[in-house]
Write a protein that holds these residues in place. Structure first.
Motif, PDB file in Angstrom:
ATOM      1  N   ALA A 127       0.802  -1.122  -0.016  1.00  0.00           N
ATOM      2  CA  ALA A 127       0.097   0.089  -0.077  1.00  0.00           C
ATOM      3  C   ALA A 127       0.938   1.238   0.062  1.00  0.00           C
ATOM      4  CB  ALA A 127      -0.891   0.008   1.190  1.00  0.00           C
ATOM      5  N   MET A 128       1.818   1.309   0.775  1.00  0.00           N
ATOM      6  CA  MET A 128       2.884   2.412   0.929  1.00  0.00           C
ATOM      7  C   MET A 128       3.444   2.757  -0.375  1.00  0.00           C
ATOM      8  SD  MET A 128       3.381   4.267   3.852  1.00  0.00           S
ATOM      9  CE  MET A 128       4.723   4.704   3.834  1.00  0.00           C
ATOM     10  N   ALA A 129       3.875   1.552  -1.172  1.00  0.00           N
ATOM     11  CA  ALA A 129       4.530   1.685  -2.650  1.00  0.00           C
ATOM     12  C   ALA A 129       3.562   2.058  -3.524  1.00  0.00           C
ATOM     13  CB  ALA A 129       4.845   0.300  -2.973  1.00  0.00           C
ATOM     14  N   LYS A 130       2.231   2.107  -3.243  1.00  0.00           N
ATOM     15  CA  LYS A 130       1.299   2.604  -4.346  1.00  0.00           C
ATOM     16  C   LYS A 130       0.897   4.150  -3.957  1.00  0.00           C
ATOM     17  CE  LYS A 130      -1.043  -1.700  -5.466  1.00  0.00           C
ATOM     18  NZ  LYS A 130      -1.465  -1.618  -6.841  1.00  0.00           N
ATOM     19  N   LEU A 131       1.338   4.744  -2.892  1.00  0.00           N
ATOM     20  CA  LEU A 131       1.212   6.183  -2.675  1.00  0.00           C
ATOM     21  C   LEU A 131       2.124   6.919  -3.608  1.00  0.00           C
ATOM     22  CD1 LEU A 131       0.904   6.147   1.407  1.00  0.00           C
ATOM     23  CD2 LEU A 131      -0.689   6.747  -0.280  1.00  0.00           C
ATOM     24  N   PRO A 132       1.450   8.020  -3.707  1.00  0.00           N
ATOM     25  CA  PRO A 132       2.648   9.003  -4.439  1.00  0.00           C
ATOM     26  C   PRO A 132       3.485   9.375  -3.443  1.00  0.00           C
ATOM     27  CG  PRO A 132       0.065   9.958  -4.615  1.00  0.00           C
ATOM     28  CD  PRO A 132       0.158   8.491  -3.565  1.00  0.00           C
ATOM     29  N   GLU A 133       4.893   9.829  -4.245  1.00  0.00           N
ATOM     30  CA  GLU A 133       5.974  10.017  -3.484  1.00  0.00           C
ATOM     31  C   GLU A 133       5.977  10.946  -2.528  1.00  0.00           C
ATOM     32  OE1 GLU A 133      10.299   9.481  -3.025  1.00  0.00           O
ATOM     33  OE2 GLU A 133       8.552   8.478  -4.194  1.00  0.00           O
ATOM     34  N   GLU A 134       5.192  12.051  -2.584  1.00  0.00           N
ATOM     35  CA  GLU A 134       5.043  13.162  -1.536  1.00  0.00           C
ATOM     36  C   GLU A 134       4.512  12.457  -0.376  1.00  0.00           C
ATOM     37  OE1 GLU A 134       3.336  17.522  -0.705  1.00  0.00           O
ATOM     38  OE2 GLU A 134       4.211  17.155  -2.596  1.00  0.00           O
ATOM     39  N   LYS A 135       3.342  11.741  -0.539  1.00  0.00           N
ATOM     40  CA  LYS A 135       2.663  11.203   0.640  1.00  0.00           C
ATOM     41  C   LYS A 135       3.332  10.068   1.236  1.00  0.00           C
ATOM     42  CE  LYS A 135      -2.009  12.527  -1.182  1.00  0.00           C
ATOM     43  NZ  LYS A 135      -3.324  12.154  -1.631  1.00  0.00           N
ATOM     44  N   ARG A 136       4.094   9.424   0.554  1.00  0.00           N
ATOM     45  CA  ARG A 136       4.830   8.152   0.965  1.00  0.00           C
ATOM     46  C   ARG A 136       5.887   9.086   1.954  1.00  0.00           C
ATOM     47  NH1 ARG A 136       5.405   5.425  -3.314  1.00  0.00           N
ATOM     48  NH2 ARG A 136       7.234   6.478  -3.949  1.00  0.00           N
ATOM     49  N   GLN A 137       6.567  10.205   1.577  1.00  0.00           N
ATOM     50  CA  GLN A 137       7.739  10.749   2.347  1.00  0.00           C
ATOM     51  C   GLN A 137       7.021  11.459   3.588  1.00  0.00           C
ATOM     52  OE1 GLN A 137       9.391  13.937  -0.071  1.00  0.00           O
ATOM     53  NE2 GLN A 137      10.536  12.316  -1.434  1.00  0.00           N
ATOM     54  N   LEU A 138       5.809  11.925   3.501  1.00  0.00           N
ATOM     55  CA  LEU A 138       5.138  12.423   4.672  1.00  0.00           C
ATOM     56  C   LEU A 138       4.914  11.417   5.707  1.00  0.00           C
ATOM     57  CD1 LEU A 138       2.181  14.719   2.949  1.00  0.00           C
ATOM     58  CD2 LEU A 138       4.275  15.373   4.322  1.00  0.00           C
ATOM     59  N   LEU A 139       4.383  10.316   5.411  1.00  0.00           N
ATOM     60  CA  LEU A 139       4.218   9.206   6.354  1.00  0.00           C
ATOM     61  C   LEU A 139       5.565   8.673   6.660  1.00  0.00           C
ATOM     62  CD1 LEU A 139       1.226   7.495   4.630  1.00  0.00           C
ATOM     63  CD2 LEU A 139       1.211   9.133   6.757  1.00  0.00           C
ATOM     64  N   VAL A 140       6.625   8.751   5.990  1.00  0.00           N
ATOM     65  CA  VAL A 140       8.049   8.135   6.546  1.00  0.00           C
ATOM     66  C   VAL A 140       8.421   9.145   7.347  1.00  0.00           C
ATOM     67  CG1 VAL A 140      10.364   7.740   5.785  1.00  0.00           C
ATOM     68  CG2 VAL A 140       8.475   6.884   4.661  1.00  0.00           C
ATOM     69  N   LEU A 141       8.461  10.342   7.088  1.00  0.00           N
ATOM     70  CA  LEU A 141       8.891  11.360   8.308  1.00  0.00           C
ATOM     71  C   LEU A 141       8.241  11.439   9.471  1.00  0.00           C
ATOM     72  CD1 LEU A 141       9.616  14.295   5.649  1.00  0.00           C
ATOM     73  CD2 LEU A 141      11.593  12.753   7.084  1.00  0.00           C
ATOM     74  N   THR A 142       6.706  11.421   9.368  1.00  0.00           N
ATOM     75  CA  THR A 142       6.025  11.550  10.713  1.00  0.00           C
ATOM     76  C   THR A 142       5.963  10.206  11.244  1.00  0.00           C
ATOM     77  OG1 THR A 142       4.118  11.426   9.594  1.00  0.00           O
ATOM     78  CG2 THR A 142       4.830  13.459   9.876  1.00  0.00           C
ATOM     79  N   LYS A 143       5.682   8.865  10.743  1.00  0.00           N
ATOM     80  CA  LYS A 143       5.542   8.033  11.528  1.00  0.00           C
ATOM     81  C   LYS A 143       6.904   7.099  11.770  1.00  0.00           C
ATOM     82  CE  LYS A 143       1.229   8.735  11.344  1.00  0.00           C
ATOM     83  NZ  LYS A 143       0.897   9.368  12.557  1.00  0.00           N
ATOM     84  N   TYR A 144       7.674   7.010  10.875  1.00  0.00           N
ATOM     85  CA  TYR A 144       8.945   6.260  10.995  1.00  0.00           C
ATOM     86  C   TYR A 144      10.031   7.173  11.602  1.00  0.00           C
ATOM     87  CZ  TYR A 144       7.282   2.419   7.911  1.00  0.00           C
ATOM     88  OH  TYR A 144       6.752   1.376   7.406  1.00  0.00           O
ATOM     89  N   LYS A 145      10.089   8.401  11.380  1.00  0.00           N
ATOM     90  CA  LYS A 145      11.288   9.174  11.867  1.00  0.00           C
ATOM     91  C   LYS A 145      10.663   9.946  12.893  1.00  0.00           C
ATOM     92  CE  LYS A 145      14.121   7.242   9.212  1.00  0.00           C
ATOM     93  NZ  LYS A 145      14.911   6.340  10.062  1.00  0.00           N
ATOM     94  N   HIS A 168      -2.708  13.761   7.216  1.00  0.00           N
ATOM     95  CA  HIS A 168      -4.112  13.113   7.547  1.00  0.00           C
ATOM     96  C   HIS A 168      -4.659  12.402   5.993  1.00  0.00           C
ATOM     97  CE1 HIS A 168      -8.469  12.411   8.779  1.00  0.00           C
ATOM     98  NE2 HIS A 168      -8.756  13.085   7.743  1.00  0.00           N
ATOM     99  N   ARG A 169      -4.494  13.282   4.908  1.00  0.00           N
ATOM    100  CA  ARG A 169      -4.965  12.877   3.814  1.00  0.00           C
ATOM    101  C   ARG A 169      -4.000  11.646   3.177  1.00  0.00           C
ATOM    102  NH1 ARG A 169      -5.815  18.728   1.338  1.00  0.00           N
ATOM    103  NH2 ARG A 169      -7.875  19.404   2.176  1.00  0.00           N
ATOM    104  N   ALA A 170      -2.758  11.872   3.684  1.00  0.00           N
ATOM    105  CA  ALA A 170      -1.823  10.666   3.239  1.00  0.00           C
ATOM    106  C   ALA A 170      -2.317   9.277   4.031  1.00  0.00           C
ATOM    107  CB  ALA A 170      -0.495  10.978   3.475  1.00  0.00           C
TER     108      ALA A 170
END
Length: 184
Positions: A127-145, A168-170
């Protein structure tokens, strides 16, 4: 020197004390590596991109004002380096490499995890791989980092409220994609 804040070190680099960039590198190389790795880059490429971030920091050290956090400035550079790399790579390939991106679990596989948990992780990666790049970056920065919304807003060049809305949208889109994959 280890007592100096990241901002103080970068201000010294800005003034010409380039050795301080080495301390910043030691402090942040693992965070940056994890950022690139979680965006789907392989370990070798992730290491190269970390190096590129620090080269770019050196090149654009005069743009560091010290007003915001060093981390936000660093991750803004990292996002730009990642974007530039993939833009250049897509020009060299017929198909975009974004369809091949695989998000990896930053915690590693634990031996005692159940089959269902493994299945959910695999679905989440897809599912993460199907997200657009910017949304994936947002989630990596907030949830993983674990970046705060204020830091994310600084990186994105928007208000804190806008950063919250984007995350929230991501998450909403990720949830939708996850459910589609789970059903289908």
């Amino acid at each position: 020197m280890h007592d100096l804040t990241d901002n103080a070190l970068m201000l010294k680099v800005k003034k010409g004390d380039l050795d301080k960039l080495g301390l910043l590198y030691e402090r942040h190389k693992k965070k940056l590596f994890g950022f690139f790795y979680n965006l789907g880059n392989n370990p070798s490429l992730s290491e190269d991109l970390v190096q590129n971030v620090f080269m770019r920091m050196l090149q654009y050290r005069s743009s560091f004002s010290g007003d915001g956090t060093f981390g936000a400035w660093m991750f803004r550079m990292a996002r730009n380096v990642n974007y530039d790399h993939h833009k250049k790579a897509s020009k060299n390939e017929l198909s975009s490499s974004s369809s091949k991106i695989e998000i990896r679990d930053p915690m590693g596989d634990e031996l005692n995890e159940g089959i269902e948990a493994e299945g959910n992780k695999a679905l989440l990666k897809r599912a993460m791989a199907k997200l657009p790049e910017e949304k994936r970056q947002l989630l990596v920065l907030t949830k993983y980092k674990g970046l705060k919304f204020s830091e994310l807003a600084e990186i994105m060049g928007c208000s804190e409220g806008a950063a919250k809305v984007r995350v929230h949208r991501a998450l909403k889109e990720l949830r939708s994609i996850f459910l589609e994959l789970e059903i289908g």
